[in-house]
Write a protein that holds these residues in place. Structure first.
Motif, PDB file in Angstrom:
ATOM      1  N   PHE A   1      36.154  27.409  25.613  1.00 45.12           N
ATOM      2  CA  PHE A   1      36.099  28.540  26.493  1.00 45.12           C
ATOM      3  C   PHE A   1      36.762  29.664  26.345  1.00 45.12           C
ATOM      4  CE2 PHE A   1      35.703  29.437  31.077  1.00 45.12           C
ATOM      5  CZ  PHE A   1      36.860  30.199  31.614  1.00 45.12           C
ATOM      6  N   THR A   2      37.784  29.495  25.601  1.00 43.36           N
ATOM      7  CA  THR A   2      38.773  30.610  25.480  1.00 43.36           C
ATOM      8  C   THR A   2      38.145  31.815  24.743  1.00 43.36           C
ATOM      9  OG1 THR A   2      39.548  29.389  23.651  1.00 43.36           O
ATOM     10  CG2 THR A   2      40.954  29.261  25.629  1.00 43.36           C
TER      11      THR A   2
ATOM     12  N   ILE B   1      35.058  38.642  32.869  1.00 46.80           N
ATOM     13  CA  ILE B   1      36.333  38.558  32.301  1.00 46.80           C
ATOM     14  C   ILE B   1      36.139  38.070  30.891  1.00 46.80           C
ATOM     15  CG2 ILE B   1      36.903  36.295  33.071  1.00 46.80           C
ATOM     16  CD1 ILE B   1      39.946  37.056  33.376  1.00 46.80           C
ATOM     17  N   ASP B   2      36.749  39.014  29.906  1.00 44.60           N
ATOM     18  CA  ASP B   2      36.674  38.727  28.650  1.00 44.60           C
ATOM     19  C   ASP B   2      37.549  37.971  28.133  1.00 44.60           C
ATOM     20  OD1 ASP B   2      35.582  41.168  26.005  1.00 44.60           O
ATOM     21  OD2 ASP B   2      35.389  38.872  26.095  1.00 44.60           O
ATOM     22  N   ASN B   3      37.744  37.422  26.755  1.00 44.13           N
ATOM     23  CA  ASN B   3      38.761  36.587  26.240  1.00 44.13           C
ATOM     24  C   ASN B   3      39.975  37.105  26.225  1.00 44.13           C
ATOM     25  OD1 ASN B   3      38.079  38.174  24.173  1.00 44.13           O
ATOM     26  ND2 ASN B   3      37.592  36.616  22.673  1.00 44.13           N
ATOM     27  N   ASP B   4      40.142  38.321  26.324  1.00 42.00           N
ATOM     28  CA  ASP B   4      41.394  38.947  26.523  1.00 42.00           C
ATOM     29  C   ASP B   4      41.865  39.305  27.697  1.00 42.00           C
ATOM     30  OD1 ASP B   4      40.230  42.445  25.704  1.00 42.00           O
ATOM     31  OD2 ASP B   4      39.765  41.293  27.167  1.00 42.00           O
TER      32      ASP B   4
ATOM     33  N   MET C   1      24.470  32.605  47.105  1.00 42.01           N
ATOM     34  CA  MET C   1      24.820  31.238  46.130  1.00 42.01           C
ATOM     35  C   MET C   1      25.400  32.021  45.172  1.00 42.01           C
ATOM     36  SD  MET C   1      24.530  28.036  45.670  1.00 42.01           S
ATOM     37  CE  MET C   1      22.896  27.494  46.327  1.00 42.01           C
ATOM     38  N   TYR C   2      26.773  31.575  44.609  1.00 41.71           N
ATOM     39  CA  TYR C   2      27.373  32.292  43.716  1.00 41.71           C
ATOM     40  C   TYR C   2      27.409  31.213  42.386  1.00 41.71           C
ATOM     41  CZ  TYR C   2      29.524  35.360  46.759  1.00 41.71           C
ATOM     42  OH  TYR C   2      29.549  36.563  47.754  1.00 41.71           O
ATOM     43  N   TYR C   3      27.260  31.845  41.293  1.00 42.83           N
ATOM     44  CA  TYR C   3      27.276  31.145  39.989  1.00 42.83           C
ATOM     45  C   TYR C   3      28.032  31.862  38.958  1.00 42.83           C
ATOM     46  CZ  TYR C   3      22.440  30.153  41.862  1.00 42.83           C
ATOM     47  OH  TYR C   3      21.473  29.929  42.612  1.00 42.83           O
ATOM     48  N   CYS C   4      28.600  30.978  38.118  1.00 41.64           N
ATOM     49  CA  CYS C   4      29.485  31.327  37.043  1.00 41.64           C
ATOM     50  C   CYS C   4      28.409  31.125  35.751  1.00 41.64           C
ATOM     51  CB  CYS C   4      30.446  30.701  36.630  1.00 41.64           C
ATOM     52  SG  CYS C   4      30.210  28.908  36.469  1.00 41.64           S
ATOM     53  N   ALA C   5      28.802  31.954  34.686  1.00 41.97           N
ATOM     54  CA  ALA C   5      27.911  32.011  33.730  1.00 41.97           C
ATOM     55  C   ALA C   5      28.775  32.780  32.344  1.00 41.97           C
ATOM     56  CB  ALA C   5      26.601  32.804  33.767  1.00 41.97           C
ATOM     57  N   THR C   6      28.230  32.191  31.072  1.00 44.39           N
ATOM     58  CA  THR C   6      28.855  32.184  29.812  1.00 44.39           C
ATOM     59  C   THR C   6      27.970  33.422  29.084  1.00 44.39           C
ATOM     60  OG1 THR C   6      30.268  30.327  29.773  1.00 44.39           O
ATOM     61  CG2 THR C   6      29.944  31.511  27.743  1.00 44.39           C
ATOM     62  N   ASP C   7      28.698  34.375  28.484  1.00 41.56           N
ATOM     63  CA  ASP C   7      28.015  35.144  27.600  1.00 41.56           C
ATOM     64  C   ASP C   7      28.489  34.573  25.919  1.00 41.56           C
ATOM     65  OD1 ASP C   7      27.747  38.705  26.584  1.00 41.56           O
ATOM     66  OD2 ASP C   7      26.971  37.199  25.722  1.00 41.56           O
ATOM     67  N   PHE C   8      27.608  34.155  25.083  1.00 42.66           N
ATOM     68  CA  PHE C   8      28.108  33.698  23.697  1.00 42.66           C
ATOM     69  C   PHE C   8      28.102  34.632  22.932  1.00 42.66           C
ATOM     70  CE2 PHE C   8      29.200  29.467  24.692  1.00 42.66           C
ATOM     71  CZ  PHE C   8      28.494  28.962  25.382  1.00 42.66           C
TER      72      PHE C   8
ATOM     73  N   THR D   1      28.587  42.187  33.264  1.00 41.15           N
ATOM     74  CA  THR D   1      27.630  41.208  33.969  1.00 41.15           C
ATOM     75  C   THR D   1      26.098  41.733  33.674  1.00 41.15           C
ATOM     76  OG1 THR D   1      28.166  42.136  36.088  1.00 41.15           O
ATOM     77  CG2 THR D   1      28.896  40.166  35.682  1.00 41.15           C
ATOM     78  N   SER D   2      25.987  43.075  33.217  1.00 38.15           N
ATOM     79  CA  SER D   2      24.781  43.814  32.885  1.00 38.15           C
ATOM     80  C   SER D   2      24.290  43.261  31.657  1.00 38.15           C
ATOM     81  CB  SER D   2      24.886  45.284  32.773  1.00 38.15           C
ATOM     82  OG  SER D   2      25.686  45.523  31.708  1.00 38.15           O
ATOM     83  N   ARG D   3      24.872  42.448  30.809  1.00 42.04           N
ATOM     84  CA  ARG D   3      24.339  41.835  29.726  1.00 42.04           C
ATOM     85  C   ARG D   3      23.936  40.401  29.951  1.00 42.04           C
ATOM     86  NH1 ARG D   3      24.879  42.615  24.769  1.00 42.04           N
ATOM     87  NH2 ARG D   3      25.378  40.417  24.470  1.00 42.04           N
ATOM     88  N   PRO D   4      22.917  40.104  29.210  1.00 40.59           N
ATOM     89  CA  PRO D   4      22.235  38.731  29.391  1.00 40.59           C
ATOM     90  C   PRO D   4      23.157  37.671  29.001  1.00 40.59           C
ATOM     91  CG  PRO D   4      21.481  39.575  27.344  1.00 40.59           C
ATOM     92  CD  PRO D   4      22.424  40.833  28.021  1.00 40.59           C
ATOM     93  N   PHE D   5      23.391  36.588  29.898  1.00 45.67           N
ATOM     94  CA  PHE D   5      24.340  35.614  29.917  1.00 45.67           C
ATOM     95  C   PHE D   5      23.326  34.228  29.484  1.00 45.67           C
ATOM     96  CE2 PHE D   5      28.649  36.378  31.560  1.00 45.67           C
ATOM     97  CZ  PHE D   5      28.598  37.843  31.422  1.00 45.67           C
ATOM     98  N   ASP D   6      24.160  33.461  28.550  1.00 41.99           N
ATOM     99  CA  ASP D   6      23.548  32.444  27.976  1.00 41.99           C
ATOM    100  C   ASP D   6      23.358  30.958  28.669  1.00 41.99           C
ATOM    101  OD1 ASP D   6      25.059  33.924  25.618  1.00 41.99           O
ATOM    102  OD2 ASP D   6      22.871  33.655  25.459  1.00 41.99           O
ATOM    103  N   ASP D   7      24.484  30.702  29.582  1.00 39.24           N
ATOM    104  CA  ASP D   7      24.560  29.313  30.108  1.00 39.24           C
ATOM    105  C   ASP D   7      25.038  29.470  31.504  1.00 39.24           C
ATOM    106  OD1 ASP D   7      24.489  28.332  27.160  1.00 39.24           O
ATOM    107  OD2 ASP D   7      24.006  26.832  28.396  1.00 39.24           O
ATOM    108  N   TRP D   8      24.464  29.010  32.508  1.00 38.72           N
ATOM    109  CA  TRP D   8      24.682  28.823  33.914  1.00 38.72           C
ATOM    110  C   TRP D   8      25.045  27.582  34.528  1.00 38.72           C
ATOM    111  CZ3 TRP D   8      24.022  33.890  36.413  1.00 38.72           C
ATOM    112  CH2 TRP D   8      23.458  34.906  35.267  1.00 38.72           C
TER     113      TRP D   8
END
Length: 124
Positions: free
Chosen positions: A29-30, A51-54, A92-99, A108-115
Motif C-alpha cells: 500500500f505504501t 494522495i501519493d506515496n509521499d 456512491m464513493y469508491y477508493c482505487a489504486t494506481d499501480f 484522479t484523471s489518470r486510469p486507476f487499476d483496482d477498485w
C-alpha cells in the motif's frame, strides 16, 4: 490478490460530517497512489481526491476546503474526511489504486487499476 474495502458511509443531514475509510490489502500500500471517486445516480464517475506515496494530495475544486484525503500507511488504510456535507454530495464513493508509480503524476484523471466495492453516502 488486491482488495480494497470501503466503509463509513451512511445517511446524514446537510451540514454533517463523515469519515470514509478504505482498507487495502494484497499489495504494498505504501508504494502507490490512491484516490477517492464518487458516482451519483445518473451521472458519470467523478474523481475527487488523490494522495501519493509521499503524502502529496490533489483535489477537484468543488470539494476543496470540505474534503480531506489522508492515508495511514501503518494501517494500510486510506481516509476521506468530509465536512459540511451537501445534498449534492450524495453518491456512491469508491477508493482505487494506481499501480503506475514512477514518474506518473498521482491524479484522479489518470486510469486507476483496482477498485473497491463502494460505500453509499446520502445527504438530506
Amino acid at each position: 490478490h488486491v482488495q480494497l474495502v470501503e466503509s463509513g458511509g451512511g445517511s446524514v443531514q446537510a451540514g454533517g460530517s463523515l469519515r470514509l475509510s478504505c482498507a487495502a490489502s494484497g499489495y504494498t500500500f505504501t508504494t502507490y497512489c490512491v484516490g477517492w471517486f464518487r458516482q451519483a445516480p445518473g451521472k458519470e464517475r467523478e474523481g475527487i481526491a488523490s494522495i501519493d506515496n509521499d503524502g502529496s494530495t490533489t483535489y477537484i475544486d468543488s470539494v476543496k476546503g470540505r474534503f480531506t484525503i489522508s492515508r495511514d500507511n501503518a494501517k494500510n488504510t486510506l481516509y476521506l474526511q468530509i465536512v459540511s456535507l451537501k445534498p449534492e454530495d450524495t453518491a456512491m464513493y469508491y477508493c482505487a489504486t494506481d499501480f503506475s508509480g514512477g514518474s506518473f503524476m498521482c491524479h484522479t484523471s489518470r486510469p486507476f487499476d483496482d477498485w473497491g466495492q463502494g460505500t453509499q453516502v446520502t445527504v438530506s
